[in-house]
Design a protein around this motif. Structure first.
Motif, PDB file in Angstrom:
ATOM      1  N   VAL A  54       1.014  -1.175   0.095  1.00  0.00           N
ATOM      2  CA  VAL A  54       0.007   0.174  -0.002  1.00  0.00           C
ATOM      3  C   VAL A  54       0.994   1.176   0.015  1.00  0.00           C
ATOM      4  O   VAL A  54       2.032   1.390   0.322  1.00  0.00           O
ATOM      5  N   ASP A  55       0.316   2.483  -0.447  1.00  0.00           N
ATOM      6  CA  ASP A  55       1.188   3.775  -0.391  1.00  0.00           C
ATOM      7  C   ASP A  55       1.063   4.489   0.987  1.00  0.00           C
ATOM      8  O   ASP A  55       1.937   5.038   1.286  1.00  0.00           O
ATOM      9  N   TYR A  60      -4.006   2.869   6.256  1.00  0.00           N
ATOM     10  CA  TYR A  60      -4.585   1.614   6.435  1.00  0.00           C
ATOM     11  C   TYR A  60      -4.633   1.275   7.675  1.00  0.00           C
ATOM     12  O   TYR A  60      -5.620   0.490   7.946  1.00  0.00           O
ATOM     13  N   LEU A  97       1.668  -5.067   6.310  1.00  0.00           N
ATOM     14  CA  LEU A  97       1.599  -4.049   5.146  1.00  0.00           C
ATOM     15  C   LEU A  97       2.809  -3.489   4.909  1.00  0.00           C
ATOM     16  O   LEU A  97       3.789  -3.506   5.670  1.00  0.00           O
ATOM     17  N   LYS A  99       5.006  -0.946   2.292  1.00  0.00           N
ATOM     18  CA  LYS A  99       4.965   0.571   1.741  1.00  0.00           C
ATOM     19  C   LYS A  99       5.275   0.396   0.022  1.00  0.00           C
ATOM     20  O   LYS A  99       6.565  -0.163  -0.001  1.00  0.00           O
TER      21      LYS A  99
END
Length: 100
Positions: A54-55, A60, A97, A99
């Motif tokens: 994810v960015d 999130y 997660l 990046k």
């Protein structure tokens, strides 16, 4: 050892030459992210964690908490390697997660 098992099973190249004996898995696949296989430790039950690229890690994590999840590890940078975070879903499954 699980690193040897998955290396032979999927023909992954796994490098665990580091202080934590954490096996960095190079799957040889195109796209996506590679993985890792680390020791669980005597005081923990075995578990599997998958990672989603994810960015916005904190964004999130905030969303996960609003939906009933809990932050396990806040955004953490391992310089020149990865920036990641971990949370548990409402049933306690651990999700990572990374990046993008």
């Amino acid at each position: 050892m699980l690193q040897d098992f998955y290396s032979k099973l999927f023909d992954w190249k796994i490098d665990s030459n580091n202080l934590m004996n954490y096996g960095l898995a190079n799957t040889g696949g195109e796209g996506g992210i590679n993985g890792g296989i680390g020791p669980t430790g005597e005081d923990k039950k075995p578990y599997v964690t998958f990672y989603v690229q994810v960015d916005d890690l904190q964004g999130y994590l905030n969303r996960a908490e609003k939906l009933g999840g809990k932050v396990v590890i806040p955004p953490t940078e391992i310089p020149n390697v990865v920036t990641f975070a971990l949370f548990t879903d409402p049933e306690g499954d651990r999700i990572g997660l990374v990046k993008g």
